[in-house]
Design an enzyme around this catalytic site. Structure first.
Site, PDB file in Angstrom:
ATOM      1  CD  GLU A 403      -3.193   0.776   0.331  1.00 11.43           C
ATOM      2  OE1 GLU A 403      -4.168   1.514   0.440  1.00 11.43           O
ATOM      3  OE2 GLU A 403      -3.151  -0.149  -0.514  1.00 11.43           O
ATOM      4  CG  HIS A 451     -11.152  -1.849  -0.821  1.00 10.00           C
ATOM      5  ND1 HIS A 451     -11.844  -1.105   0.106  1.00 10.00           N
ATOM      6  CD2 HIS A 451     -10.189  -2.518  -0.117  1.00 10.00           C
ATOM      7  CE1 HIS A 451     -11.333  -1.326   1.310  1.00 10.00           C
ATOM      8  NE2 HIS A 451     -10.336  -2.168   1.196  1.00 10.00           N
ATOM      9  CE1 TYR A 661     -24.170  -9.718   2.822  1.00 13.31           C
ATOM     10  CE2 TYR A 661     -24.139  -8.838   0.602  1.00 13.31           C
ATOM     11  CZ  TYR A 661     -24.698  -9.671   1.546  1.00 13.31           C
ATOM     12  OH  TYR A 661     -25.775 -10.451   1.221  1.00 13.31           O
TER      13      TYR A 661
END
Length: 723
Positions: A403, A451, A661
């Site tokens: 990242e 993502h 979710y």
């Protein structure tokens, strides 16, 4: 033809046998209001025909009946109790009519026979199926319980213990298990199903099978002694209380219903079931859980539209960056039939990625979901590589390297030069703006964010992030690929944190402010878990996310939204980060972590952390649970509403599903927008305004103020369409 309607027909076969076939014009059969009305008339026609000696129920679909039409539920549940009672009585009369026909009845089952479909076939004397048969009562997963006689007939057919297990777990039994417990009388080959059904029915007509005795058993009281009943229901209540908890009342209500009706004959037992069903149908939990089901269908519908509109299907994929995350993405792609090249510059990372995939496949093997042959085939479809050879075969490439914007931009730019103009590039990032990464590309229209959430194999959500140059075809192709992977893709527009992380950090900020004002973090966690219903409270969640990860993401969010998310000083996250207490990953954060015998992290509180947190915490102060809930949730709720207002996310349905979710938002609350509708938007505005002096995060968005004045709600259209 004895009777014909849009969704079912009754025709005469040989030897006095009639066949009632469910044949809806749609892809599946459902027991909607129209079908129930048609079934009522069909049964009247059968009862009036003296030539009929036996009835066979069948379906022209791969599934028998998938259940009631859930799209009708919210409208029905909104009706006055008396009208809801009439609907249930109407359905009960129909199934009683089926059960009371003056000749034997048999259901020939294949595929799913669920919910109302299961309750329908429970009213017949015999049930036979093929190997594809799956039969059960999933209603408790929707916050309700069987309402068409399921809690009455199932215990009388298979016994109270087995019935309570199926009903409280919302379980569907596969053919072998259904045969074992007595839900099915036989399993036959698919091509022999109807012939076998006719043979069995003929034996019943000829009185070689005692269909009347079976019927009597289902319409009489349960044959349980007082001691047996006490043991059975006490044990069931204990198990349900442990598993379902107080936020999900449907399983416990089902047990109570079966218990109260145990000593009653059918019709009186149905009255008990109806009373309890109405109580559940009127609950906020049922509204929320039915809403989640409908929202999930909406998300799936959008994904199907994308797949239809996409210029091409994804046949091959590639993942750049292995390790746990890359291995998880590669595993998920390969598992669902899309071969994947997994590329990394480090051999040990490739090894880690393949080990992760093999570990996940071994779990599938142990559970009997796949066999060794399939496992080998899936593993073989993941190609680990230190080089780019074969990358040109990939239709979609998922970059999942470290990242770091410079590293990601360099990798994306490099791979773009190796593939053709049709290849889609995506970045699995949680904090780096997609528009920033797109600057390194010559074809930004072919690029978007993808993502994934950790662990990839468990978390259903994938955020698909649209950059300002991303083409609609790119979005369609990536949404279709994510859906093909078995995920729930939700499209969001680019902004710091995208949707999920953008709304999560205001929640953490509310938590930090509470600690600043003297609240105890363990008390906050306890309230947010036990009372609000989060799987983890904010302190525990920060430990799991990683204090270092959260510290970095917090800085990104503060830069992106300085008005609301800039820090006013050192906070708990800073104090732990500086002390190198990174949470679960290094054994110490808000809590201390050890590993249990199964290798799972186990948390415990230690006083040591209080000294580290003392400089950023106020004098200890007690807050009532409601204040703790309000002060942590208001910043998140406001940010979610702002995301809708700004067009970051397209709809309340998508936002609520992303929260459930992606973050584990309590399903029984249905998501932020369902929660707002439940408590009332005007009530929320009044509540939030009490905390206005706490800063910008607590300022109510204009959209909510307008809606409070107008008396509107977010899901009024969904409810109206169901009426």
């Amino acid at each position: 033809m004895i009777y014909q309607a849009k969704t079912l027909q009754v025709k005469q076969l040989a030897n006095g046998i009639a066949e009632l076939s469910f044949c809806a014009p749609a892809s599946v059969n459902k027991l909607d209001l129209h079908t129930l009305e048609s079934l009522d008339k069909a049964l009247d026609a059968l009862a009036a025909d003296s030539s009929v000696k036996g009835l066979l129920l069948s379906s022209d679909k791969e599934a028998f009946i998938v259940g009631a039409d859930i799209t009708e539920f919210l409208g029905l549940f909104a009706k006055p109790e008396a009208e809801l009672d009439e609907w249930l009585q109407f359905a009960n009369r129909i199934f009683n009519k089926l059960e009371d026909l003056p000749f034997p009845t048999l259901s020939a089952l294949k595929g799913h026979t669920l919910g109302g479909g299961c309750e329908c076939v429970l009213a017949t004397d015999f049930r036979i199926g093929d190997a594809t048969t799956s039969i059960g009562l999933p209603e408790t997963k929707l916050g309700i319980m069987p309402g068409f006689g399921g809690t009455v007939r199932l215990p009388r057919l298979i016994g109270a213990d087995s019935a309570m297990e199926i009903i409280t777990q919302g379980k569907a039994c596969r053919a072998e298990e259904a045969l074992k417990v007595g839900l099915l009388d036989a399993i036959v080959d698919s091509d022999k199903l109807i012939d076998s059904a006719i043979t069995t029915l003929t034996q019943a007509i000829e009185e070689k099978l005692d269909w009347q005795k079976r019927r009597q058993q289902k319409t009489s009281a349960l044959t349980l002694s007082k001691l047996e009943a006490m043991m059975s229901f006490t044990m069931a209540k204990g198990m349900v209380a442990q598993v379902a908890g107080k936020h999900y009342p449907a399983p416990m209500t089902s047990v109570v219903t079966i218990e109260e009706a145990a000593r009653l004959p059918r019709d009186a037992a149905l009255d008990i079931e109806r009373k309890h069903f109405i109580k559940l149908a009127k609950s906020t939990e049922a509204q929320a859980l039915v809403g989640i089901f409908l929202n999930d269908q909406y998300i799936k519908g959008l994904a199907k539209q994308s797949a239809k509109a996409a210029s091409q299907d994804t046949q091959h994929a590639a993942v750049l960056g292995a390790g746990i995350m890359g291995g998880g993405i590669a595993y998920q792609s390969a598992l669902k039939g899309v071969p994947v090249l997994m590329k990394d510059i480090a051999p040990h990372s490739l090894e880690l990625g393949m080990t992760e995939a093999a570990k996940l496949l071994n779990k599938q093997l142990e559970r009997g979901k796949i066999d060794g042959f399939k496992m080998a085939g899936i593993l073989a479809s993941i190609t680990p590589s230190l080089h780019y050879a074969g990358i040109d075969q990939a239709d979609v490439i998922v970059e999942a390297v470290v990242e770091n914007p410079k590293v990601k931009a360099a990798v994306l730019s490099e791979v773009e030069g190796l593939v053709d103009a049709e290849t889609i590039l995506t970045s699995n990032t949680s904090t780096i703006p997609i528009n920033l990464l797109a600057k390194s590309l010559k074809r930004p229209q072919n690029f978007c964010g993808m993502h994934f959430f950790n662990p990839v194999h468990r978390m259903p959500l994938v955020e698909i992030i649209r950059g300002e140059h991303t083409s609609e075809d790119t979005i369609n192709r990536v949404v279709a690929y994510a859906a093909k992977m078995g995920k729930s893709p939700i499209v969001v527009n680019d902004c710091p944190g995208f949707f999920v992380n953008r709304v999560l950090f205001p929640y953490f900020a509310g938590f930090s402010l509470l600690m600043r004002d003297g609240a105890n973090f363990t008390e906050i966690d306890k309230v947010m878990e036990r009372q609000f219903g989060w799987p983890m409270g904010p302190a525990y969640l920060l430990d799991v996310v990683g204090i270092d990860t959260a510290h970095h993401a917090q800085a990104v969010m503060a830069e992106g939204f300085p008005t609301r998310m800039a820090k006013s000083g050192r906070e708990a996250i800073d104090a732990l980060y500086e002390a190198k207490k990174f949470g679960q990953k290094n054994g110490s954060g808000f809590y201390q972590y050890t590993v249990d015998k199964k290798g799972k992290p186990k948390k415990a509180f230690s006083d040591d952390v209080l000294a580290i947190l003392a400089p950023v915490c106020g004098a200890p102060q007690n807050f009532d649970p409601q204040t703790l809930i309000e002060r942590t949730m208001i910043p998140m709720i406001n940010e979610v509403v702002l995301c809708l207002e700004e067009g970051i996310i397209a709809s309340a349905q998508e936002a609520d599903m992303a929260l459930v979710y992606g973050l584990g938002f309590p399903p029984f609350r249905g998501g932020v927008f369902r929660y707002l509708d439940t408590i009332g938007i005007a009530n929320y505005v009044a509540m939030a305004e009490k905390y206005a002096d706490l800063g910008a995060l607590y300022q109510v968005p204009q959209l909510l103020k307008n809606m409070a004045q107008q008396g509107t709600s977010f899901y009024s259209a969904q409810q109206a369409s169901a009426l």
